[in-house]
Scaffold this motif. Structure first.
Motif, short mmCIF file in Angstrom:
data_model
loop_
_atom_site.label_atom_id
_atom_site.label_comp_id
_atom_site.label_asym_id
_atom_site.label_seq_id
_atom_site.Cartn_x
_atom_site.Cartn_y
_atom_site.Cartn_z
N TYR A 1 22.14 -2.85 13.79
CA TYR A 1 20.89 -2.77 14.43
C TYR A 1 19.83 -3.86 14.18
O TYR A 1 19.59 -4.10 12.92
CB TYR A 1 20.00 -1.37 14.50
CG TYR A 1 20.97 -0.59 15.21
CD1 TYR A 1 20.96 0.17 16.48
CD2 TYR A 1 21.86 0.26 14.27
CE1 TYR A 1 21.77 0.91 16.94
CE2 TYR A 1 22.59 1.43 14.65
CZ TYR A 1 22.51 1.69 15.97
OH TYR A 1 23.24 2.59 16.31
N SER A 2 19.29 -4.83 14.92
CA SER A 2 18.49 -5.80 14.31
C SER A 2 17.59 -6.30 15.60
O SER A 2 17.76 -6.14 16.67
CB SER A 2 19.37 -6.85 14.18
OG SER A 2 18.53 -8.19 13.71
N ASP A 3 16.32 -6.66 15.35
CA ASP A 3 15.24 -7.19 16.34
C ASP A 3 15.58 -8.68 16.45
O ASP A 3 14.87 -9.40 17.35
CB ASP A 3 13.74 -6.86 16.07
CG ASP A 3 13.41 -7.34 14.97
OD1 ASP A 3 13.88 -8.12 13.76
OD2 ASP A 3 12.18 -6.86 14.52
N MET B 1 22.43 -10.04 4.18
CA MET B 1 22.66 -8.75 3.42
C MET B 1 23.25 -7.92 4.64
O MET B 1 24.28 -7.11 4.21
CB MET B 1 21.38 -8.33 3.08
CG MET B 1 20.97 -9.09 2.13
SD MET B 1 22.12 -9.12 0.63
CE MET B 1 21.55 -10.40 -0.38
N GLY B 2 22.86 -7.81 5.75
CA GLY B 2 23.42 -6.73 6.39
C GLY B 2 24.76 -7.11 7.21
O GLY B 2 25.80 -6.22 7.26
N MET B 3 25.16 -8.28 7.32
CA MET B 3 26.48 -8.73 7.75
C MET B 3 27.60 -8.78 6.80
O MET B 3 28.38 -8.07 7.05
CB MET B 3 26.56 -10.06 8.50
CG MET B 3 25.60 -10.01 9.69
SD MET B 3 26.24 -11.43 11.20
CE MET B 3 25.44 -12.75 10.24
N CYS C 1 17.41 -16.12 -2.90
CA CYS C 1 18.73 -16.19 -3.19
C CYS C 1 19.65 -15.12 -2.61
O CYS C 1 20.75 -14.59 -3.16
CB CYS C 1 19.03 -16.25 -4.61
SG CYS C 1 18.34 -14.77 -5.88
N GLY C 2 19.27 -14.81 -1.45
CA GLY C 2 19.93 -13.88 -0.66
C GLY C 2 21.36 -14.34 -0.39
O GLY C 2 22.24 -13.43 -0.42
N ILE C 3 21.54 -15.68 0.12
CA ILE C 3 22.98 -15.86 0.42
C ILE C 3 23.72 -15.76 -0.98
O ILE C 3 24.72 -15.19 -0.99
CB ILE C 3 22.89 -17.45 0.81
CG1 ILE C 3 21.78 -17.79 1.98
CG2 ILE C 3 24.18 -17.95 0.85
CD1 ILE C 3 22.41 -17.15 3.24
N THR C 4 23.38 -16.13 -2.06
CA THR C 4 23.84 -16.38 -3.52
C THR C 4 24.03 -14.93 -3.70
O THR C 4 25.54 -14.71 -4.24
CB THR C 4 22.71 -16.92 -4.38
OG1 THR C 4 22.36 -18.15 -3.97
CG2 THR C 4 23.54 -16.96 -5.69
C1 LIG Z 1 13.32 -22.32 3.21
C2 LIG Z 1 14.39 -21.17 2.66
C3 LIG Z 1 15.41 -21.46 1.74
C4 LIG Z 1 16.26 -20.91 1.16
N1 LIG Z 1 17.42 -21.28 0.63
C5 LIG Z 1 18.37 -20.52 0.04
C6 LIG Z 1 19.39 -20.95 -0.68
O1 LIG Z 1 19.47 -22.26 -0.81
N2 LIG Z 1 20.31 -20.16 -1.26
C7 LIG Z 1 20.10 -18.81 -1.27
O2 LIG Z 1 20.96 -18.12 -1.83
N3 LIG Z 1 18.82 -18.21 -0.45
C8 LIG Z 1 18.08 -19.13 0.10
N4 LIG Z 1 17.00 -18.70 0.89
C9 LIG Z 1 16.69 -17.21 0.49
C10 LIG Z 1 17.60 -16.43 1.81
O3 LIG Z 1 17.31 -16.98 2.94
C11 LIG Z 1 17.07 -15.05 1.72
O4 LIG Z 1 17.11 -14.28 0.51
C12 LIG Z 1 18.06 -14.35 2.81
O5 LIG Z 1 18.10 -14.73 3.97
C13 LIG Z 1 17.79 -12.70 2.85
O6 LIG Z 1 18.72 -12.07 3.70
P1 LIG Z 1 18.30 -10.55 4.44
O7 LIG Z 1 19.55 -10.37 5.24
O8 LIG Z 1 17.76 -9.80 3.42
O9 LIG Z 1 17.09 -11.07 5.28
P2 LIG Z 1 16.99 -11.69 6.74
O10 LIG Z 1 17.92 -12.81 6.95
O11 LIG Z 1 15.39 -11.95 7.21
O12 LIG Z 1 17.56 -10.47 7.72
C14 LIG Z 1 16.59 -9.44 8.00
C15 LIG Z 1 17.06 -8.67 9.25
O13 LIG Z 1 16.34 -7.56 9.36
C16 LIG Z 1 16.14 -7.54 10.77
N5 LIG Z 1 14.81 -6.69 10.94
C17 LIG Z 1 13.88 -6.77 9.78
N6 LIG Z 1 12.65 -5.98 10.35
C18 LIG Z 1 13.13 -5.24 11.27
C19 LIG Z 1 12.63 -4.28 12.36
N7 LIG Z 1 11.47 -3.73 12.18
N8 LIG Z 1 13.36 -3.79 13.26
C20 LIG Z 1 14.78 -4.13 13.58
N9 LIG Z 1 15.30 -5.35 12.83
C21 LIG Z 1 14.69 -5.90 11.66
C22 LIG Z 1 15.84 -8.91 11.20
O14 LIG Z 1 16.04 -9.01 12.57
C23 LIG Z 1 17.44 -9.52 10.34
O15 LIG Z 1 18.36 -9.45 11.44
C24 LIG Z 1 16.00 -19.33 1.23
C25 LIG Z 1 14.95 -18.90 2.14
C26 LIG Z 1 14.14 -19.79 2.81
C27 LIG Z 1 13.02 -19.40 3.60
#
Ligand SMILES: Cc1cc2nc3c(=O)[nH]c(=O)nc-3n(C[C@H](O)[C@H](O)[C@H](O)COP(=O)(O)OP(=O)(O)OC[C@H]3O[C@@H](n4cnc5c(N)ncnc54)[C@H](O)[C@@H]3O)c2cc1C
Length: 362
Positions: free
Chosen positions: A108-110, A90-92, A54-57
């Protein structure tokens, strides 16, 4: 089909069509998502990761907490620059709110935003596959801020819409919102019958939000770039690598599952999810949750979801995706009924991780 029924989806699915089968890995954290600050090797690091399904949420609400922590810090340390690690949701969202503090923000992101897990999310606004032990009060604020921010952005090009969500049983993912923040969502409505072809049993109608990542994330990215935020491609191999390669004293860590290695966080657990992407069907305006879920978006009708704990790859299986479609189609009388496999998100085996803890009623 009764005349008052809502349109039946067209379940025709070609798993070989480009982009028809998708897999992502949820950044699940046992115990709780991480949202805190620490001084580490002379840097002020705010952690914001582990939001599972639920990261989007939760994004805008967590971003507001990040902003609060950074604001307190700059009041005493007077930093002018911040490094945000991660270009997912989360970052954006964090970067967006940090700009309001007058900081120079670099991300910064990979991966590019369109390659992140966030871009693959279905986009339902619901509390799913997440733990929040010890963070109940914080989660109340997060939910309130996130929901309100998304709701206020409807009609402004962020890909957010308000939709009914039909379920055969009460949904813990939405009821938890009612219990933590009463009145935030419209009350669920019990129905004597779900209004769909092939359905005879009672159910529930929730009014919730759909946030479409393929619209929301590019909008965040273009707004950030227009406001001078630099996106730098960088792969960090360790925490030390972060500290030696960055000059900023303020760091906001939004690396999702990447934090498992970078911050040596053994609580992080990958949970793979797969999605079947059917062609868009604009006459479908409802979400549906039973034996998986179905979210009609502008780009696709998205049918999920699977749940593979401990599996850390983004390889989609055509067989699994075909099965996801058949499960929902069966409920509409459009395919033969079938037993639910264990990797299905709604299989009882997965309840403990999928459903959030419900607060005790007083
Ligand atoms: C199939 C599926 C369905 C989903 N459906 C929903 C939904 O309906 N509603 C909802 O709220 N959530 C949903 N989610 C969950 C949601 O996608 C995640 O909780 C959310 O994307 C997490 O966001 P984040 O920014 O933390 O991670 P990410 O989107 O993974 O971003 C992490 C960032 O960190 C960077 N990074 C990581 N490690 C490194 C490194 N070593 N060096 C440099 N950069 C790095 C990556 O490149 C990326 O840019 C779903 C997930 C999945 C898989």
């Amino acid at each position: 089909m009764a005349s008052a029924d809502l349109p039946t989806p067209d379940f025709t699915f070609d798993p070989n069509a480009p982009g028809a089968c998708l897999a992502g890995v949820r950044p699940y954290r046992t115990g709780s998502f991480r949202l805190d600050a620490q001084l580490d090797s002379g840097r002020f690091v705010v952690h914001n990761y582990g939001h599972g399904g639920c990261g989007i949420t939760l994004s805008w609400g967590c971003a507001a907490k990040v902003k609060e922590m950074v604001q307190k810090r700059i009041a005493v340390a007077h930093d002018t620059e911040v490094a945000v690690l991660g270009a997912g949701v989360m970052g954006m969202t964090a970067a967006t709110l940090l700009l309001e503090l007058g900081l120079r923000v670099t991300i910064y992101s990979d991966r590019d935003p369109a390659q992140t897990t966030s871009f693959k999310a279905g986009g339902h606004w619901a509390v799913s596959v997440v733990k929040y032990e010890g963070k109940e009060n914080e989660l109340k604020d997060i939910l309130r801020t996130s929901y309100t921010t998304f709701k206020n952005s409807i009609g402004h090009g962020f890909g957010v819409s308000e939709r009914p969500n039909f379920t055969p049983k009460p949904s813990p993912n939405l009821d938890v919102v009612e219990q933590l923040v009463p009145g935030l969502l419209p009350a669920r409505v019990p129905l004597t019958r779900l209004p769909f072809e092939g359905h005879t049993k009672p159910g529930f109608k929730y009014q919730t939000l759909l946030v479409e990542p393929p619209i929301f994330l590019p909008r965040l990215e273009s707004d950030l770039k227009a406001r001078g935020v630099m996106f730098v491609h960088r792969n960090f191999t360790s925490k030390q690598h972060v500290f030696t390669s960055l000059t900023q004293k303020l760091i906001v860590n939004c690396t999702g599952l990447g934090a498992k290695v970078l911050w040596n966080d053994s609580k992080m657990v990958p949970v793979k999810g797969q999605l079947a992407m059917l062609p868009a069907q604009p006459d479908l305006q409802y979400l549906y949750g039973q034996d998986g879920y179905m979210f009609p978006r502008a780009d696709h009708v998205v049918i999920g979801g699977t749940f593979e704990e401990g599996v850390n790859n983004e390889v989609a299986s055509k067989t699994v995706c075909k099965d996801l479609v058949k499960h929902i189609a069966a409920l509409f009388g459009k395919a033969a009924p079938r037993p639910m496999p264990e990797i299905h998100i709604h299989h009882p085996r997965n309840t403990a991780m999928v459903d959030p803890a419900m607060p005790a009623r007083v």
